[in-house]
Enzyme design. Structure first.
Site, short mmCIF file in Angstrom:
data_model
loop_
_atom_site.label_atom_id
_atom_site.label_comp_id
_atom_site.label_asym_id
_atom_site.label_seq_id
_atom_site.Cartn_x
_atom_site.Cartn_y
_atom_site.Cartn_z
CB SER A 220 -0.18 5.43 -1.40
OG SER A 220 0.83 5.29 -0.42
CE LYS A 221 6.06 9.15 -0.47
NZ LYS A 221 5.90 10.58 -0.06
CG HIS B 223 -1.82 -1.16 1.33
ND1 HIS B 223 -2.25 -1.90 0.25
CD2 HIS B 223 -2.38 -1.75 2.43
CE1 HIS B 223 -3.03 -2.88 0.66
NE2 HIS B 223 -3.12 -2.82 1.98
CE1 TYR B 224 5.45 5.66 2.59
CE2 TYR B 224 7.09 4.16 1.68
CZ TYR B 224 6.74 5.42 2.15
OH TYR B 224 7.67 6.43 2.19
CB ALA B 225 5.36 0.56 -2.69
#
Length: 320
Positions: free
Chosen positions: A143-144, A139-141
């Site tokens: 979204s960034k 999710h982090y990757a």
């Protein structure tokens, strides 16, 4: 000197950035979501402005009068659903871009990350031509990556630039090193395949150096990687970081295949049952702990005049 608007100013990178801006004589206005955040940025010498990334009107008012903005706020790796990461990192970035443009800000420097390129594959001597992965399983990757696309697409009447540090570390870190220490002390820490892969790192002062140079010299619409200048063995740097806190790294190691299965099962279970917190091992943590990630910073050196200003040994000495 310029008036500068900063988001994420109470965080690890943002607080060091504010200190550097103040030292250079700039007037700084910093977004603050809480009383604690407002107090911290005020102590650094900035003017706190209460608000959050969901409020375009509030962001616009906060940024009015600033010539330059830095976007360091983000939901960081760990806890959160895909929707929460998207709301904070993608929608929040889009709101900020709109607000600073309407406020008359001339240039926006966005704090990106090499994670925006990750979807489980090793990153070997990658440069800025490598594709972003908004389709990443992490999710982090994802979204960034999507947030960076928003920033670059916005370049035009507003000049936008992205700076991508890798594995930010140093004194004042309230996330990575404390979490590593807690994992070791609680018996939850294990290497994956021995942790012998190469990784690049970026001391927080080097990350801030890259941000400052990008604000001054960066080409609009471009992204720049910044690191400590040379890769290190993942196991070695984590062992040294833990040692600064008086903690010995354990020898326990999991095969990559086992770790991959644990991460996949945990991610599926937490998503399907909507469990709180984070699984024991998520995709992002598994990739960082097992996949090579080495970065080519030729572009930053050539176009920004970037050189690391803090060596690994200096940074470790400060942590001790």
């Amino acid at each position: 000197m310029a008036t500068v608007f900063v988001t994420g100013g109470s965080g690890f990178v943002g607080s060091r950035l504010i200190a550097r801006l103040i030292k250079h004589g700039h007037a700084v206005r910093a977004l603050a979501r809480s009383d604690a955040a407002a107090g911290k940025v005020k102590d650094l010498g900035a003017v706190p402005v209460r608000g959050d990334l969901a409020d375009v009107a509030g962001l616009r008012a906060a940024a009015t009068g600033s010539e330059l903005a830095f976007h360091a706020a983000a939901r960081t790796p760990g806890r959160g659903t895909r929707k929460q990461f998207w709301t904070d990192n993608v929608d929040g970035t889009a709101n900020l871009v709109r607000a600073v443009r309407e406020a008359g800000v001339q240039r926006l420097v966005h704090v990106g990350t090499e994670a925006a390129l990750m979807n489980g594959q090793p990153l070997v001597n990658v440069d800025e031509s490598a594709p972003l992965r908004p389709d990443s399983r992490a999710h982090y990757a994802a979204s960034k990556a999507a947030a960076e696309q928003v920033v670059i697409k916005a370049n035009g009447s507003l000049e936008t630039i992205v700076v991508r540090p890798r594995f930010v570390w140093g004194a004042g870190d309230t996330m990575v090193l404390p979490e590593l220490v807690d994992m070791v002390n609680s018996g939850r820490f294990a290497w994956i395949d021995g942790g012998r892969h190469l990784t690049d790192t970026t001391h927080v002062d080097n990350a801030v150096e890259g941000l400052m140079l990008a604000a001054e010299r960066g080409r609009p619409g471009q992204a720049y990687f910044v690191t400590d200048g040379a890769p290190v063995v993942f196991r070695d740097i984590l062992t040294e970081l833990l040692a600064t806190q008086g903690v010995s790294a354990p020898s326990r190691s999991l095969p990559y295949g086992v770790a991959k299965s644990v991460a996949a099962a945990g991610e599926t279970l937490w998503r399907s049952l909507r469990l709180k917190g984070a699984p024991p091992l998520d995709y992002m943590s598994m990739w960082v702990s097992s996949r090579e990630c080495t970065i080519d910073i030729t572009k930053a050196r050539a176009e920004l005049g970037y050189q690391p200003i803090k060596t690994q040994q200096q940074g470790l000495a400060e942590l001790r």
